[in-house]
Design a protein around this motif. Sequence first.
Motif, PDB file in Angstrom:
ATOM      1  N   ALA A 145       0.815  -1.215   0.000  1.00 37.80           N
ATOM      2  CA  ALA A 145       0.000   0.000   0.000  1.00 37.80           C
ATOM      3  C   ALA A 145       0.847   1.262   0.000  1.00 37.80           C
ATOM      4  O   ALA A 145       1.858   1.360   0.705  1.00 37.80           O
ATOM      5  N   SER A 146       0.429   2.228  -0.799  1.00 36.68           N
ATOM      6  CA  SER A 146       1.085   3.540  -0.853  1.00 36.68           C
ATOM      7  C   SER A 146       0.060   4.590  -0.429  1.00 36.68           C
ATOM      8  O   SER A 146      -0.750   5.047  -1.243  1.00 36.68           O
ATOM      9  N   ILE A 147       0.082   4.954   0.828  1.00 35.56           N
ATOM     10  CA  ILE A 147      -0.906   5.883   1.395  1.00 35.56           C
ATOM     11  C   ILE A 147      -0.568   7.310   0.966  1.00 35.56           C
ATOM     12  O   ILE A 147       0.579   7.755   1.084  1.00 35.56           O
ATOM     13  N   TRP A 167       3.699  -3.460   7.034  1.00 30.04           N
ATOM     14  CA  TRP A 167       4.579  -2.906   6.005  1.00 30.04           C
ATOM     15  C   TRP A 167       3.789  -2.079   4.998  1.00 30.04           C
ATOM     16  O   TRP A 167       2.688  -2.442   4.592  1.00 30.04           O
ATOM     17  N   LEU A 168       4.387  -0.942   4.584  1.00 27.09           N
ATOM     18  CA  LEU A 168       3.896  -0.143   3.455  1.00 27.09           C
ATOM     19  C   LEU A 168       4.946  -0.201   2.345  1.00 27.09           C
ATOM     20  O   LEU A 168       6.014  -0.784   2.518  1.00 27.09           O
ATOM     21  N   ASP A 169       4.657   0.434   1.194  1.00 27.48           N
ATOM     22  CA  ASP A 169       5.606   0.321   0.071  1.00 27.48           C
ATOM     23  C   ASP A 169       6.698   1.394   0.096  1.00 27.48           C
ATOM     24  O   ASP A 169       7.577   1.407  -0.761  1.00 27.48           O
ATOM     25  N   THR A 170       6.671   2.296   1.077  1.00 30.20           N
ATOM     26  CA  THR A 170       7.625   3.404   1.112  1.00 30.20           C
ATOM     27  C   THR A 170       9.006   2.935   1.560  1.00 30.20           C
ATOM     28  O   THR A 170       9.135   2.177   2.519  1.00 30.20           O
ATOM     29  N   SER A 183       6.142   1.072  -5.648  1.00 27.75           N
ATOM     30  CA  SER A 183       5.188   0.664  -6.686  1.00 27.75           C
ATOM     31  C   SER A 183       5.229   1.584  -7.905  1.00 27.75           C
ATOM     32  O   SER A 183       4.936   1.156  -9.016  1.00 27.75           O
ATOM     33  N   SER A 184       5.597   2.849  -7.714  1.00 25.14           N
ATOM     34  CA  SER A 184       5.581   3.812  -8.817  1.00 25.14           C
ATOM     35  C   SER A 184       6.910   4.519  -9.025  1.00 25.14           C
ATOM     36  O   SER A 184       7.137   5.094 -10.088  1.00 25.14           O
ATOM     37  N   GLY A 185       7.789   4.497  -8.015  1.00 27.59           N
ATOM     38  CA  GLY A 185       9.056   5.225  -8.107  1.00 27.59           C
ATOM     39  C   GLY A 185       8.915   6.707  -7.802  1.00 27.59           C
ATOM     40  O   GLY A 185       9.906   7.450  -7.842  1.00 27.59           O
ATOM     41  N   LYS A 186       7.703   7.155  -7.468  1.00 25.47           N
ATOM     42  CA  LYS A 186       7.482   8.574  -7.181  1.00 25.47           C
ATOM     43  C   LYS A 186       7.836   8.902  -5.732  1.00 25.47           C
ATOM     44  O   LYS A 186       7.698   8.062  -4.843  1.00 25.47           O
ATOM     45  N   LYS A 187       8.251  10.133  -5.528  1.00 28.45           N
ATOM     46  CA  LYS A 187       8.592  10.589  -4.186  1.00 28.45           C
ATOM     47  C   LYS A 187       7.348  10.564  -3.298  1.00 28.45           C
ATOM     48  O   LYS A 187       6.266  10.988  -3.697  1.00 28.45           O
ATOM     49  N   ALA A 188       7.510  10.054  -2.076  1.00 25.49           N
ATOM     50  CA  ALA A 188       6.388   9.996  -1.132  1.00 25.49           C
ATOM     51  C   ALA A 188       6.064  11.399  -0.649  1.00 25.49           C
ATOM     52  O   ALA A 188       6.916  12.079  -0.073  1.00 25.49           O
ATOM     53  N   SER A 189       4.835  11.831  -0.879  1.00 23.31           N
ATOM     54  CA  SER A 189       4.423  13.187  -0.496  1.00 23.31           C
ATOM     55  C   SER A 189       3.792  13.220   0.891  1.00 23.31           C
ATOM     56  O   SER A 189       3.668  14.283   1.495  1.00 23.31           O
ATOM     57  N   PHE A 190       3.388  12.043   1.408  1.00 23.04           N
ATOM     58  CA  PHE A 190       2.773  11.978   2.740  1.00 23.04           C
ATOM     59  C   PHE A 190       3.580  11.006   3.596  1.00 23.04           C
ATOM     60  O   PHE A 190       3.660   9.812   3.309  1.00 23.04           O
ATOM     61  N   LEU A 191       4.215  11.532   4.662  1.00 23.43           N
ATOM     62  CA  LEU A 191       5.026  10.720   5.581  1.00 23.43           C
ATOM     63  C   LEU A 191       4.682  11.138   7.013  1.00 23.43           C
ATOM     64  O   LEU A 191       5.167  12.155   7.519  1.00 23.43           O
ATOM     65  N   ASN A 192       3.836  10.355   7.654  1.00 24.70           N
ATOM     66  CA  ASN A 192       3.364  10.675   9.001  1.00 24.70           C
ATOM     67  C   ASN A 192       4.300  10.040  10.047  1.00 24.70           C
ATOM     68  O   ASN A 192       3.972   9.049  10.690  1.00 24.70           O
ATOM     69  N   TRP A 193       5.476  10.649  10.216  1.00 21.51           N
ATOM     70  CA  TRP A 193       6.527  10.067  11.051  1.00 21.51           C
ATOM     71  C   TRP A 193       6.172  10.057  12.534  1.00 21.51           C
ATOM     72  O   TRP A 193       5.548  10.995  13.047  1.00 21.51           O
ATOM     73  N   GLY A 194       6.590   8.957  13.179  1.00 18.62           N
ATOM     74  CA  GLY A 194       6.520   8.912  14.643  1.00 18.62           C
ATOM     75  C   GLY A 194       7.636   9.770  15.238  1.00 18.62           C
ATOM     76  O   GLY A 194       8.512  10.288  14.529  1.00 18.62           O
ATOM     77  N   TYR A 195       7.623   9.899  16.557  1.00 18.97           N
ATOM     78  CA  TYR A 195       8.598  10.756  17.245  1.00 18.97           C
ATOM     79  C   TYR A 195      10.033  10.258  16.987  1.00 18.97           C
ATOM     80  O   TYR A 195      10.342   9.094  17.173  1.00 18.97           O
ATOM     81  N   GLY A 196      10.904  11.174  16.556  1.00 20.95           N
ATOM     82  CA  GLY A 196      12.311  10.863  16.310  1.00 20.95           C
ATOM     83  C   GLY A 196      12.575  10.094  15.024  1.00 20.95           C
ATOM     84  O   GLY A 196      13.724   9.700  14.755  1.00 20.95           O
ATOM     85  N   GLU A 197      11.574   9.901  14.228  1.00 29.60           N
ATOM     86  CA  GLU A 197      11.733   9.154  12.978  1.00 29.60           C
ATOM     87  C   GLU A 197      11.866  10.105  11.773  1.00 29.60           C
ATOM     88  O   GLU A 197      11.339  11.228  11.818  1.00 29.60           O
ATOM     89  N   PRO A 198      12.555   9.630  10.729  1.00 26.20           N
ATOM     90  CA  PRO A 198      13.307   8.369  10.623  1.00 26.20           C
ATOM     91  C   PRO A 198      14.703   8.533  11.240  1.00 26.20           C
ATOM     92  O   PRO A 198      15.334   9.580  11.073  1.00 26.20           O
ATOM     93  N   CYS A 228      -1.652  -4.843   1.160  1.00 27.14           N
ATOM     94  CA  CYS A 228      -1.526  -4.805  -0.285  1.00 27.14           C
ATOM     95  C   CYS A 228      -2.594  -3.870  -0.876  1.00 27.14           C
ATOM     96  O   CYS A 228      -3.674  -3.732  -0.296  1.00 27.14           O
ATOM     97  N   GLN A 229      -2.291  -3.284  -1.996  1.00 27.26           N
ATOM     98  CA  GLN A 229      -3.216  -2.375  -2.666  1.00 27.26           C
ATOM     99  C   GLN A 229      -3.315  -2.746  -4.146  1.00 27.26           C
ATOM    100  O   GLN A 229      -2.289  -3.010  -4.787  1.00 27.26           O
ATOM    101  N   ALA A 230      -4.506  -2.757  -4.683  1.00 23.58           N
ATOM    102  CA  ALA A 230      -4.714  -3.077  -6.097  1.00 23.58           C
ATOM    103  C   ALA A 230      -4.626  -1.826  -6.942  1.00 23.58           C
ATOM    104  O   ALA A 230      -5.229  -0.809  -6.614  1.00 23.58           O
ATOM    105  N   GLY A 231      -3.870  -1.898  -8.042  1.00 25.50           N
ATOM    106  CA  GLY A 231      -3.758  -0.771  -8.966  1.00 25.50           C
ATOM    107  C   GLY A 231      -2.628   0.160  -8.578  1.00 25.50           C
ATOM    108  O   GLY A 231      -2.306   0.319  -7.405  1.00 25.50           O
ATOM    109  N   LEU A 232      -2.013   0.783  -9.627  1.00 22.76           N
ATOM    110  CA  LEU A 232      -0.905   1.716  -9.391  1.00 22.76           C
ATOM    111  C   LEU A 232      -1.439   3.125  -9.164  1.00 22.76           C
ATOM    112  O   LEU A 232      -2.472   3.517  -9.722  1.00 22.76           O
ATOM    113  N   GLU A 233      -0.697   3.875  -8.366  1.00 23.55           N
ATOM    114  CA  GLU A 233      -1.069   5.285  -8.160  1.00 23.55           C
ATOM    115  C   GLU A 233      -0.715   6.084  -9.421  1.00 23.55           C
ATOM    116  O   GLU A 233       0.302   5.836 -10.062  1.00 23.55           O
ATOM    117  N   LYS A 234      -1.548   7.041  -9.779  1.00 26.65           N
ATOM    118  CA  LYS A 234      -1.289   7.902 -10.958  1.00 26.65           C
ATOM    119  C   LYS A 234      -0.283   8.989 -10.575  1.00 26.65           C
ATOM    120  O   LYS A 234      -0.210   9.434  -9.478  1.00 26.65           O
TER     121      LYS A 234
END
Length: 234
Positions: A145-147, A167-170, A183-198, A228-234
């Motif tokens: 999944a790519s959230i 696990w996610l695909d990031t 899944s797409s090679g695109k830069k992740a635009s949404f990263l909801n990091w926990g404290y002190g991460e990454p 898992c997620q069906a279909g690629l992100e545009k």
Amino acid sequence: MLVLAKALFSGLMIVMVYGSLAITTEGPISGDPLPELETQLDGCCFSALQRMLDHVAAHQTEWDACERSKLNDVQADQIRIESELSDIQAKLSSSGNWPESKSNVLNIPPNFEKIDSKYYYIEKSTRQNWYGASNFCRQMGAHLASIQNSMEQSRIEQHLVDREVYWLDTTDLATEGEFVHSSSGKKASFLNWGYGEPDNHQNMQHCIFLYNGYYYDSHCNTKSLFICQAGLEK
């Protein structure tokens, strides 16, 4: 064919005119008069040639008529097809039910559930490392999944087990610190990091999992559940 007949006629005339001449290296024997064209065309030769020309002319008329008939048939078929297409377009326009493009139809693998507008498979028992989880999804015709945003994450979390790791695909396996969707090679635009991460502990944490609403980078060989997620992100 008419052109061929004319050529044969011309050739026959030449043969008949010059056939009786005595030829030497210097040309016709001096003093022999050239025969008259009229004399050579008298009798049966002219009659035979005339019959041949009449025969060719008659067949030429038949060929012309055949070509006109074929052309008329083609034009009639074209008019019929155009009429049928017009009827189909009129029916579709009135109903508004245009067929959906096949390229826009998503082929959903079995055991996937719809969450909002997307389809997911949430593994609830078998734990895999990131590579194994990614391969498992691919074998089902999907990907990890790519959230894309917080609302999408919130809807997915309603179907997850509390205090479980997924696990996610990031990942930043390609370049440290540059997290992309595998899944797409695109830069992740949404990263909801926990404290002190990454934190990339010991420079060995390059795969991302979701835990209690936050992202954590982890060693890719860690075993956990996955989405898992069906279909690629545009």
